[in-house]
Design an enzyme around this catalytic site. Sequence first.
Site, PDB file in Angstrom:
ATOM      1  N   CYS A 132      94.011  -6.907  24.123  1.00 50.92           N
ATOM      2  CA  CYS A 132      93.040  -7.948  24.446  1.00 50.92           C
ATOM      3  C   CYS A 132      93.078  -8.278  25.932  1.00 50.92           C
ATOM      4  O   CYS A 132      94.098  -8.118  26.607  1.00 50.92           O
ATOM      5  CB  CYS A 132      93.293  -9.199  23.607  1.00 50.92           C
ATOM      6  SG  CYS A 132      94.911  -9.955  23.839  1.00 50.92           S
ATOM      7  N   LEU A 174      94.614 -16.087  -9.093  1.00 48.05           N
ATOM      8  CA  LEU A 174      94.217 -15.150  -8.030  1.00 48.05           C
ATOM      9  C   LEU A 174      95.263 -15.038  -6.932  1.00 48.05           C
ATOM     10  O   LEU A 174      94.933 -14.757  -5.779  1.00 48.05           O
ATOM     11  CB  LEU A 174      92.855 -15.552  -7.434  1.00 48.05           C
ATOM     12  CG  LEU A 174      91.691 -15.648  -8.431  1.00 48.05           C
ATOM     13  CD1 LEU A 174      90.412 -16.069  -7.710  1.00 48.05           C
ATOM     14  CD2 LEU A 174      91.480 -14.341  -9.172  1.00 48.05           C
ATOM     15  N   GLU A 207     101.662  -6.197  20.727  1.00 51.04           N
ATOM     16  CA  GLU A 207     102.203  -5.783  22.020  1.00 51.04           C
ATOM     17  C   GLU A 207     103.257  -6.759  22.520  1.00 51.04           C
ATOM     18  O   GLU A 207     104.294  -6.359  23.062  1.00 51.04           O
ATOM     19  CB  GLU A 207     101.069  -5.672  23.057  1.00 51.04           C
ATOM     20  CG  GLU A 207     100.006  -4.660  22.698  1.00 51.04           C
ATOM     21  CD  GLU A 207      98.816  -5.273  21.978  1.00 51.04           C
ATOM     22  OE1 GLU A 207      97.684  -4.838  22.219  1.00 51.04           O
ATOM     23  OE2 GLU A 207      99.035  -6.219  21.170  1.00 51.04           O
ATOM     24  N   ASP A 232      88.637 -16.823 -17.517  1.00 47.04           N
ATOM     25  CA  ASP A 232      90.029 -16.384 -17.389  1.00 47.04           C
ATOM     26  C   ASP A 232      90.969 -17.463 -16.858  1.00 47.04           C
ATOM     27  O   ASP A 232      92.190 -17.314 -16.959  1.00 47.04           O
ATOM     28  CB  ASP A 232      90.110 -15.155 -16.466  1.00 47.04           C
ATOM     29  CG  ASP A 232      89.401 -13.943 -17.028  1.00 47.04           C
ATOM     30  OD1 ASP A 232      89.055 -13.969 -18.224  1.00 47.04           O
ATOM     31  OD2 ASP A 232      89.186 -12.978 -16.272  1.00 47.04           O
ATOM     32  N   GLY A 238      83.278 -11.147 -11.838  1.00 50.04           N
ATOM     33  CA  GLY A 238      82.885 -10.321 -12.947  1.00 50.04           C
ATOM     34  C   GLY A 238      81.677  -9.436 -12.715  1.00 50.04           C
ATOM     35  O   GLY A 238      81.302  -9.117 -11.579  1.00 50.04           O
ATOM     36  N   CYS A 282      97.070  -9.532  26.215  1.00 48.44           N
ATOM     37  CA  CYS A 282      98.105  -8.516  26.029  1.00 48.44           C
ATOM     38  C   CYS A 282      98.054  -7.470  27.137  1.00 48.44           C
ATOM     39  O   CYS A 282      99.081  -6.903  27.517  1.00 48.44           O
ATOM     40  CB  CYS A 282      97.947  -7.846  24.668  1.00 48.44           C
ATOM     41  SG  CYS A 282      98.419  -8.912  23.295  1.00 48.44           S
ATOM     42  N   ALA A 306      88.639  -3.007 -13.599  1.00 47.72           N
ATOM     43  CA  ALA A 306      89.585  -2.461 -14.568  1.00 47.72           C
ATOM     44  C   ALA A 306      88.835  -2.296 -15.880  1.00 47.72           C
ATOM     45  O   ALA A 306      88.461  -3.290 -16.520  1.00 47.72           O
ATOM     46  CB  ALA A 306      90.785  -3.387 -14.743  1.00 47.72           C
TER      47      ALA A 306
END
Length: 360
Positions: free
Chosen positions: A69, A198, A46, A194, A290, A78, A148
Amino acid sequence: MQLALSLGRRGQGRTWPNPAVGCVIVAQGRIVGRGWTAPGGRPHAETQALAQAGDAARGADVYVTLEPCAHHGQTPPCAQALIDAGVGRVIVALGDSDARVAGKGLEMLRSAGIAVETGLCAEAARADHAGFLLRVEAGRPMVTLKLANSFDGRIATGTGESQWITHAPARRMVHAMRMRHDAVMVGAGTARADDPTLTVRDLGVTDQPARVVVSRRLDIPLSGKLARTAAQVPLILCHGPDVPTELVSAWQGLGAQMCVCAVRGGQLDMADVMQQLGAHGLTRVFCEGGSALAASLLQADLVDHLVGFNAGVVIGAEGLPGIGAMGVARLREAPRFALRDTVAIGPDVMHRWVRSDTAP
């Protein structure tokens, strides 16, 4: 309001612990101000929209995706900024359940003679602010679990080879998803196997999500990529109370933030892990495995969204399953999710699911 929602989404992953809000100001049928929560949570949407609108905000309509808020924090409320700007009407998609706001912002506006309407695009706003609302109401962040897999649900071969099951377009989509979350989370096994960073790469991102590693014994390498980048990109290590103090000190010296969590049944209590992360201010967590961590989250009923990437490759039963043992004996005990959409991503398929209590 649809525009305000789309603006708010620009801040997702970069505004925590504050919500990613969008705001549009309209005067005489013309947009005169737009804003969304800035990285770090301030300035608020805002405030930025009002600054852009200037004097044109007087008597204008304001569309905002979450109740303005009403409390004094690092910045004034706000709701008071809207009153001072002399706006004529405020249309709010969703009320704020934070006890410091919770209707007080709307009451401030009404008491100042400003017309207030609520509920426009409320369901879309609830979905966008789900992480913030969960942290306020349940003390934990929203959790998205991403897997995945091969066609037969494997994330690695029997020898542990996993790079790459899916193709480049799917991996790029994963980076885009990381970008819209406050933190990316993995288990200790993934961190060891791995050696990931990240981080979000190749998308021009300057504000990286935090990295979270769940490791009861903190048995992750002090020489790995996470350790080497701990001073540059936030790293939160969730560990048990019995980790040697010298190991904790070593990680702190590298810049990591330590999070001591309760242990249950010999493993970290994932409910407590999520409460700790919520107390840390996180609202949206993107878990990339994992298999043991995925199973723990599902067993604890902490997964709000599932995202699967399936490739047209078959690995076989000796491969590592995407989700570890959960002890499910009857189908009615298994967690269920409702399909939201299915999309082809290059040669792979992405399917997204949301939690569901509906049995077949």
